[in-house]
Design an enzyme around this catalytic site. Structure first.
Site, PDB file in Angstrom:
ATOM      1  N   ASP A 139      -2.345  -0.706  21.777  1.00 41.56           N
ATOM      2  CA  ASP A 139      -2.545   0.791  22.143  1.00 41.56           C
ATOM      3  C   ASP A 139      -1.259   0.609  22.987  1.00 41.56           C
ATOM      4  O   ASP A 139      -1.585   0.457  24.035  1.00 41.56           O
ATOM      5  CB  ASP A 139      -4.126   0.440  22.533  1.00 41.56           C
ATOM      6  CG  ASP A 139      -4.317   2.287  22.307  1.00 41.56           C
ATOM      7  OD1 ASP A 139      -3.549   2.928  22.642  1.00 41.56           O
ATOM      8  OD2 ASP A 139      -5.033   2.946  22.173  1.00 41.56           O
ATOM      9  N   GLU A 183      -2.225  -8.669  10.164  1.00 48.63           N
ATOM     10  CA  GLU A 183      -2.473  -7.677   9.913  1.00 48.63           C
ATOM     11  C   GLU A 183      -1.909  -6.768   9.550  1.00 48.63           C
ATOM     12  O   GLU A 183      -0.943  -5.881   8.730  1.00 48.63           O
ATOM     13  CB  GLU A 183      -4.391  -7.246   9.452  1.00 48.63           C
ATOM     14  CG  GLU A 183      -4.802  -8.312   8.449  1.00 48.63           C
ATOM     15  CD  GLU A 183      -5.809  -7.965   8.030  1.00 48.63           C
ATOM     16  OE1 GLU A 183      -6.377  -6.810   8.288  1.00 48.63           O
ATOM     17  OE2 GLU A 183      -7.077  -9.091   7.920  1.00 48.63           O
TER      18      GLU A 183
END
Length: 176
Positions: A74, A150
């Site tokens: 993040d 992913e």
């Protein structure tokens, strides 16, 4: 990434630590499905829902880890939230403590500002040295980093750019 590492390093234990409940549950289900589809495989991988920034030293002893991966962390764009970034000087000291000398710390992001931040903090830390692209040429984990998760595949589909940095844990602190 964790699942890919399980096949790349079948003799090593791989533990993913994820703070988000839904992501941890998804990975846990993926592991269970792969174990059913491939009996005897994927027994060396698991995921744990935890806050690694707070509790990492509770899970590992000194010098236990050979590799650590920080994948698409993040970015916490607001300056007031930079303290929440997973790469911080005080946390790097904890990472150095649980990593074996010569252990590798891998980072990848699609946010240039975060890439610069992580590289700056790691380069400044006395227990980590940057690893050159030449040294990484024979490192299978480094080679597949840009496509193994992913999130990395999503960035590639959107024709985005990724920024990889790899550092090696020193035997002794660098003189400052």
């Amino acid at each position: 990434m964790w699942l890919w590492l399980a096949t790349l390093f079948p003799d090593k234990l791989i533990l993913g630590m994820e703070i988000r409940d839904k992501v941890a549950a998804y990975v846990r289900e993926r592991i269970a499905c792969l174990r059913r589809e491939h009996p005897g495989q994927y027994q060396n991988v698991s995921v744990l829902r935890t806050n690694a920034m707070k509790f990492l030293p509770n899970y590992f002893r000194k010098g236990q880890l050979e590799k650590m991966f920080f994948l698409f962390a993040d970015p916490h764009f607001k300056v007031a939230n930079h303290r929440r970034r997973i790469i911080q000087p005080c946390l790097l000291t904890e990472y150095a403590h649980i990593m074996a000398p010569g252990g590798m710390l891998y980072t990848i992001t699609d946010v240039p500002e975060l890439a610069d931040w992580m590289k700056e903090k790691l380069t400044a830390h006395p227990m980590f040295d940057p690893v050159s692209d030449e040294e990484l040429a024979n490192d299978p984990a480094a080679q597949f980093l840009p496509e193994a998760s992913e999130e990395a595949q999503k960035v590639a589909r959107n024709e985005g750019k990724t920024y990889r940095a790899v550092f090696k844990r020193r035997e002794t602190p660098r003189e400052t």
